[in-house]
Design a protein around this motif. Structure first.
Motif, mmCIF file in Angstrom:
data_model
loop_
_atom_site.group_PDB
_atom_site.id
_atom_site.type_symbol
_atom_site.label_atom_id
_atom_site.label_comp_id
_atom_site.label_asym_id
_atom_site.label_seq_id
_atom_site.Cartn_x
_atom_site.Cartn_y
_atom_site.Cartn_z
ATOM 1 N N GLY A 1 83.787 37.597 6.241
ATOM 2 C CA GLY A 1 83.721 36.498 7.211
ATOM 3 C C GLY A 1 83.011 36.865 8.507
ATOM 4 O O GLY A 1 83.182 36.163 9.500
ATOM 5 N N THR A 2 82.228 37.932 8.496
ATOM 6 C CA THR A 2 81.645 38.417 9.755
ATOM 7 C C THR A 2 80.731 37.384 10.417
ATOM 8 O O THR A 2 79.756 36.928 9.814
ATOM 9 N N THR A 3 81.069 37.023 11.651
ATOM 10 C CA THR A 3 80.175 36.204 12.484
ATOM 11 C C THR A 3 80.297 36.720 13.912
ATOM 12 O O THR A 3 81.118 37.595 14.188
ATOM 13 N N VAL A 4 79.521 36.132 14.819
ATOM 14 C CA VAL A 4 79.621 36.586 16.213
ATOM 15 C C VAL A 4 80.986 36.225 16.813
ATOM 16 O O VAL A 4 81.370 36.792 17.832
ATOM 17 N N ALA A 5 81.724 35.306 16.162
ATOM 18 C CA ALA A 5 83.050 34.954 16.671
ATOM 19 C C ALA A 5 84.024 36.126 16.541
ATOM 20 O O ALA A 5 85.079 36.134 17.175
ATOM 21 N N ASN A 6 83.679 37.112 15.718
ATOM 22 C CA ASN A 6 84.543 38.293 15.550
ATOM 23 C C ASN A 6 84.071 39.454 16.427
ATOM 24 O O ASN A 6 84.487 40.595 16.233
ATOM 25 N N MET A 7 83.163 39.159 17.337
ATOM 26 C CA MET A 7 82.593 40.225 18.174
ATOM 27 C C MET A 7 82.965 39.995 19.635
ATOM 28 O O MET A 7 83.053 38.851 20.087
ATOM 29 N N LEU A 8 83.138 41.077 20.381
ATOM 30 C CA LEU A 8 83.389 41.009 21.816
ATOM 31 C C LEU A 8 82.256 41.700 22.549
ATOM 32 O O LEU A 8 81.600 42.588 22.000
ATOM 33 N N GLY A 9 82.087 41.318 23.819
ATOM 34 C CA GLY A 9 81.061 41.928 24.658
ATOM 35 C C GLY A 9 80.641 40.898 25.688
ATOM 36 O O GLY A 9 81.115 39.762 25.664
ATOM 37 N N VAL B 1 87.834 52.014 18.502
ATOM 38 C CA VAL B 1 86.495 51.718 19.036
ATOM 39 C C VAL B 1 86.499 51.719 20.563
ATOM 40 O O VAL B 1 87.548 51.764 21.194
ATOM 41 N N THR B 2 85.280 51.623 21.108
ATOM 42 C CA THR B 2 85.095 51.530 22.553
ATOM 43 C C THR B 2 84.509 50.154 22.875
ATOM 44 O O THR B 2 83.483 49.775 22.306
ATOM 45 N N LEU B 3 85.180 49.465 23.762
ATOM 46 C CA LEU B 3 84.667 48.178 24.239
ATOM 47 C C LEU B 3 83.631 48.471 25.325
ATOM 48 O O LEU B 3 83.807 49.396 26.100
ATOM 49 N N GLY B 4 82.586 47.651 25.384
ATOM 50 C CA GLY B 4 81.548 47.878 26.407
ATOM 51 C C GLY B 4 80.486 48.834 25.894
ATOM 52 O O GLY B 4 80.558 49.326 24.765
ATOM 53 N N GLY B 5 79.490 49.099 26.723
ATOM 54 C CA GLY B 5 78.405 49.986 26.326
ATOM 55 C C GLY B 5 77.093 49.519 26.916
ATOM 56 O O GLY B 5 77.073 48.791 27.919
ATOM 57 N N VAL B 6 75.998 49.874 26.250
ATOM 58 C CA VAL B 6 74.680 49.518 26.758
ATOM 59 C C VAL B 6 74.563 47.989 26.769
ATOM 60 O O VAL B 6 74.765 47.338 25.736
ATOM 61 N N ALA B 7 74.287 47.423 27.934
ATOM 62 C CA ALA B 7 74.303 45.963 28.099
ATOM 63 C C ALA B 7 73.253 45.326 27.203
ATOM 64 O O ALA B 7 72.104 45.787 27.130
ATOM 65 N N TYR C 1 65.680 53.104 21.330
ATOM 66 C CA TYR C 1 66.541 52.153 20.596
ATOM 67 C C TYR C 1 68.018 52.533 20.751
ATOM 68 O O TYR C 1 68.344 53.724 20.789
ATOM 69 N N PHE C 2 68.878 51.545 20.794
ATOM 70 C CA PHE C 2 70.327 51.769 20.818
ATOM 71 C C PHE C 2 70.953 50.928 19.706
ATOM 72 O O PHE C 2 70.691 49.720 19.628
ATOM 73 N N ILE C 3 71.772 51.571 18.874
ATOM 74 C CA ILE C 3 72.373 50.850 17.734
ATOM 75 C C ILE C 3 73.848 51.234 17.572
ATOM 76 O O ILE C 3 74.284 52.289 18.030
ATOM 77 N N GLY C 4 74.594 50.363 16.915
ATOM 78 C CA GLY C 4 76.001 50.653 16.606
ATOM 79 C C GLY C 4 76.900 50.499 17.816
ATOM 80 O O GLY C 4 76.661 49.688 18.715
ATOM 81 N N ILE D 1 78.660 45.689 21.986
ATOM 82 C CA ILE D 1 79.109 44.754 20.942
ATOM 83 C C ILE D 1 80.254 45.468 20.224
ATOM 84 O O ILE D 1 80.079 46.588 19.745
ATOM 85 N N THR D 2 81.411 44.822 20.197
ATOM 86 C CA THR D 2 82.576 45.435 19.557
ATOM 87 C C THR D 2 83.225 44.413 18.652
ATOM 88 O O THR D 2 83.452 43.272 19.063
ATOM 89 N N GLY D 3 83.521 44.827 17.443
ATOM 90 C CA GLY D 3 84.108 43.897 16.481
ATOM 91 C C GLY D 3 85.623 43.949 16.468
ATOM 92 O O GLY D 3 86.243 44.880 16.982
#
Ligand code: FDA
Length: 396
Positions: free
Chosen positions: A58-66, A341-347, A365-368, A373-375
């Protein structure tokens, strides 16, 4: 000093870094992956209780924080849940859906690590473990790196896949955030998330006898609510519902807990009182609604140790509130030591969503997890790692 030249250096052989490296290698890029750990994909190996909850259907942006979860939509749409599941299937890894769309390996998380290291090998990627990065400098359009073993490396593209700060014991560092700042990229405030919450001493005295008791609960913080299992611990509360809410909870705030969601506790207790002259002990009646140990602690706390006939409806109403309207103020969390996980990070406003490159430094590049972006708990964080890693792998 030995100098090596490659097209792409990926720092971090975790979920995002390995998938990205394999993709870039497949495109014909020469790729070097460095990681200071002794083995690649250590968080994958221990994830999901050793079975790796590798995605969520069910992954969507609704399951993500940031700051801007919508940033994730592009990557999630280009390398989808089905794309990753397809790879798992082609690797012959058996999996099952547990609950709430969570997909796990039938056998072992090590299979996912092997799938990724195999993909890197097939794509001609060089993996160097036990190696960190001592220095990074801009050189033309690319970068000049000094590795911890003194090797100088020149690369056209640099991919930062060093994850968050969670579980420092496993090699987590804030290196990725420092590197972002070195290149004047904004980093949002970071904090532990998907983490057990802790109580102050007075409250702990009341709840410690409950350590080990689990209930299906609805836990609410502000406007956010999760209905999952909750566990009393020697330090406070844990379990999926609490880990989920920890990403939304802030110091000084209360959470509200319902430990028998949907059950009309007062009505049930009154009905029990009306039977057999109310001879049943209060804790026995409550023990039909919540776990026995919890029922005993709550009835003792409300001074309702006797039979139902001996207690007034006011006391039964207080028990109802204790079960389904428990408002409690955690004092803190267990911190990065146990946070998943860690909330927050590279804007995200610093990055191009279609490549994951820094807008002001196009070959960086920054990924992960290093990105803001935190799920939620449940496979969403790995899906973000795979999707963002894949996107950068097409561009780096
Ligand atoms: P990841 O942390 O995987 O990789 C970063 C890599 O960079 C590491 O190998 C590290 O050694 C390396 N590194 C760090 N600093 C470095 C430096 N300075 N120099 C060189 N190398 C460096 N998610 C999910 O979706 N489903 C699940 O089941 C679980 N389960 C789970 C359990 C536990 C106990 C934890 C702690 C976490 C989870 N997670 C999870 C979260 C998930 O593990 C996490 O979101 C991803 O691993 C993030 O992937 P990344 O590739 O971004 O970082």
């Amino acid at each position: 000093m030995k100098t090596e030249t490659v097209d792409v250096v990926v720092v971090g052989a975790g979920a995002a870094g390995m998938l990205c490296a394999a993709e870039a290698g497949r495109r014909g890029r020469s790729v070097l992956v460095v990681d200071h750990a002794r083995a690649p994909g250590e968080k994958i190996r221990i994830s999901g209780g050793g079975r790796c909850n590798f995605t969520n259907t069910g992954t969507t942006v609704a399951n993500m924080l940031g700051e801007n979860p919508r940033f994730a939509a592009s990557a999630l749409g280009r390398f989808t849940v089905a794309d990753f599941v397809g790879r798992v299937d082609r690797a012959g890894i058996a999996w099952h859906e547990k609950t709430l769309g969570q997909l796990f390996c039938d056998d072992s998380a090590k299979q996912i690590v092997r799938m990724l290291t195999d993909a890197m090998r097939a794509a001609g990627v060089t993996l160097r473990l036990g190696t960190g990065v001592a220095a990074v400098a801009r050189e033309g359009d690319g970068f000049a790196l000094t590795l911890s073993d003194g090797t100088a490396v020149r690369c056209a593209s640099l991919v930062v896949a060093t994850g968050g700060k969670s579980i420092p014991k496993m090699g987590a560092t804030g290196w990725g955030y420092d590197l972002a700042r070195q290149f004047d990229l904004r980093v949002t405030e970071t904090r532990p998330a998907l983490v057990p919450l802790t109580f102050e001493a007075g409250l702990l005295e009341q709840t410690t006898p409950l350590a080990g008791v689990a209930v299906d609960a609805v836990v609410t913080a502000g406007k956010t609510r999760f209905e999952e299992a909750m566990l009393f611990t020697h330090r406070g509360l844990s379990g999926p519902a609490i880990l989920q809410i920890s990403s939304y909870w802030r110091e000084g705030e209360a959470i509200t807990v319902s430990m028998a969601p949907g059950v009309r506790v007062l009505e049930r207790l009154k009905a029990a009182k009306a039977e057999n002259g109310g001879k049943q002990a209060v804790h026995t009646a409550l023990g039909h609604i919540v776990p026995r140990r919890l029922a005993e602690v709550l009835t003792a706390r409300e001074g309702a140790n006797g039979k139902l006939a001996e207690v007034g409806d006011k006391v039964l109403a207080r028990l109802d509130a204790a079960v389904n309207g428990w408002t409690v103020k955690p004092v803190g969390s267990e911190g990065y030591r146990t946070a998943e996980v860690t909330l927050g990070g590279v804007a995200t406003d610093q990055l191009d969503q279609s490549t994951m490159a820094a807008k002001s430094v196009p070959s960086l590049y920054f990924i992960g997890e290093v990105v803001d972006i935190t799920g939620w708990l449940g496979g969403y964080n790995f899906q973000w790692a795979w999707s963002s890693g894949w996107v950068a792998g097409q561009a780096a």
